[in-house]
Design an enzyme around this catalytic site. Structure first.
Site, PDB file in Angstrom:
ATOM      1  CB  SER A 169      33.040  62.088  58.061  1.00  0.00           C
ATOM      2  OG  SER A 169      31.699  62.336  58.394  1.00  0.00           O
ATOM      3  CG  ASP A 355      32.660  69.587  61.059  1.00  0.00           C
ATOM      4  OD1 ASP A 355      31.448  69.522  60.777  1.00  0.00           O
ATOM      5  OD2 ASP A 355      33.411  68.602  61.066  1.00  0.00           O
ATOM      6  CG  HIS A 412      32.881  67.263  57.799  1.00  0.00           C
ATOM      7  ND1 HIS A 412      32.771  66.896  59.123  1.00  0.00           N
ATOM      8  CD2 HIS A 412      32.701  66.125  57.073  1.00  0.00           C
ATOM      9  CE1 HIS A 412      32.527  65.590  59.198  1.00  0.00           C
ATOM     10  NE2 HIS A 412      32.485  65.103  57.982  1.00  0.00           N
TER      11      HIS A 412
END
Length: 437
Positions: A169, A355, A412
């Site tokens: 991220s 994601d 994610h």
């Protein structure tokens, strides 16, 4: 007054020891579970002390130096890798202290860093702590380079071990800047390290490319109608224009408006995996573990590692997020280009297809637009199948030292959602020349 006469040689030794202890504090190897481990703090700047936790691989090798060292950086910004990446994703144990079958420790040495400064067990010793918070990925990169220099002074055996930096991220943005600054230090001879590559998992490298995909993804999956699609596109175009004009402060405000609009229209989706069960009142899966993790880290782990009671571990540090507020929407694609054009550092990009916030389409877009020596070859290359045990787990494209994996059945956090695919990626990219056991 007592006078003590000390010869110059002894005095030099005392001074050296003093500064080493001041820079680095190391705890023992008991920690948690039956694992060989070390942990401690490094002073990366005056009054700024960064926490690290090292686990030595459990691979069937004669010496742990036969396997690469992976540094794991968490995102947020403001989330600590000592708790999230370690106990919720890739470390040897989960929050119940049960053995994780798919831990990366099976094949690699793992180094978790609570970064940026003041995240997790990292801390300040200054009455003006907020003035010492990182304001940009440049600041973060400098702190991490300071950290790795002192870490490698402590563990000299890792200087020749293949080193990889993985960031998830927002941690991916940090990893890119850290990698670039580290590469430059190695190049000019101020740091000795066997730096091989970076791993960018669901990495927020180019916010403009991710946000402008949101409406299209929702429309393609039948989640929003055309009227709602048009409403979202208007906000997305404002974000795009703000980023182009480098008005990042306004862009992040608009991004918050976009997220609010999506919440209202969809009545709740999990941004980190839109295939997950959810409703208007449920938290995204990434936030459901906040209370239990805070309690676990501030009690069980703090006691096990003998961490000072004055340090409070937080699932996410809002002060760190606010300090980086004007940096969040900035792209770091230029740094990726510099690494590709100037070095042989391998860049491993991977995304889960579910994601939403850091979507596959956005990643494919900024990769397509990179200005580098392999651009034409990249855009003419075709995807190949990633298969594990006769099951399709995703697709990948490789040109020179750049590779991109889109992973099926994952959001994610690919290591959590599809560990089989993640293990195959690591095997292909980090262990190709190492006997895999």
């Amino acid at each position: 007054m007592l006078r003590i006469l000390i010869d110059q040689r002894t005095l030099r030794i005392i001074i050296c020891v003093f500064f080493i202890l001041k820079m680095i504090t190391v705890s023992g190897r008991k920690g948690i579970g039956d694992y060989q481990q070390e942990w401690g703090h490094v002073s990366v700047r005056p009054h700024v002390h960064m926490f690290w936790w090292l686990f030595f691989t459990t691979a069937n090798v004669t010496n742990y130096t036969e396997r690469p060292l992976i540094i794991w950086l968490q995102g947020g910004p403001g989330m600590p890798s000592s708790g999230y990446g370690n106990f919720l994703e890739i470390g040897p144990l989960d929050l119940n202290l049960k053995i994780r079958e798919h831990t990366w420790l099976n094949n690699f040495n793992l180094l978790f860093i609570d970064n940026p400064a003041d995240v997790g067990f990292s801390y300040f010793t200054s009455p003006e702590s907020n003035k010492r918070l990182a304001k940009s990925v440049d600041d973060i990169g400098r702190d991490l380079v300071s950290f790795i220099r002192k870490f490698l002074n402590l563990f000299e055996q890792f200087r020749t071990v293949p080193l990889y930096i993985f960031g998830e991220s927002y941690g991916g943005k940090m990893a890119v800047e850290f990698a670039y600054q580290l590469y430059k230090k190695i190049e000019n001879g101020t740091i000795t390290a066997n730096f091989r590559g970076i791993g960018l998992g669901g990495a927020y490298i180019s916010p403009i490319d991710y946000t402008k995909q949101y409406a299209q993804i929702l429309y393609n999956f039948g989640i929003v109608d055309r009227k709602s699609f048009d409403k979202l596109v208007k906000i997305q175009r404002k974000i795009e224009n703000s980023i182009i004009k480098k008005n990042y402060h306004y862009a992040i405000k608009l991004e918050a408006n976009l997220v609010s609009a999506i919440d209202e229209i969809t009545r709740g989706i999990d941004y980190y995996n839109f295939d997950r069960e959810c409703n208007a009142t449920s938290l995204p899966n990434v936030l459901r573990f906040e209370n239990v993790t805070n309690s676990f880290m501030n009690n069980v782990i703090k006691e096990s590692l003998n961490i000072s009671e004055n340090i409070t571990w937080k699932y996410i540090n809002a002060d760190v997020y606010e300090a980086l507020y004007n940096d969040i929407m900035k792209p770091v694609t230029t740094r990726v280009e510099e690494l590709l054009n100037q070095s042989d550092v391998k860049i491993i990009v991977y995304n889960g297809v579910f994601d939403f916030i850091v979507n596959v389409a956005g990643t494919a877009e900024w990769l397509k637009n990179l200005s580098w020596i392999g651009r034409e070859e990249w855009n003419n290359a075709t995807n190949q199948l990633l298969q594990v045990n006769f099951t399709n787990e995703g697709y990948f494209k490789r040109v020179r030292n750049l590779v991109f994996y889109s992973v099926l059945r994952a959001g994610h956090s690919v290591p959590i959602d599809n560990p089989a695919a993640m293990e195959e990626i690591l095997k292909n990219e980090l262990l190709k020349d190492v006997e895999f056991t």
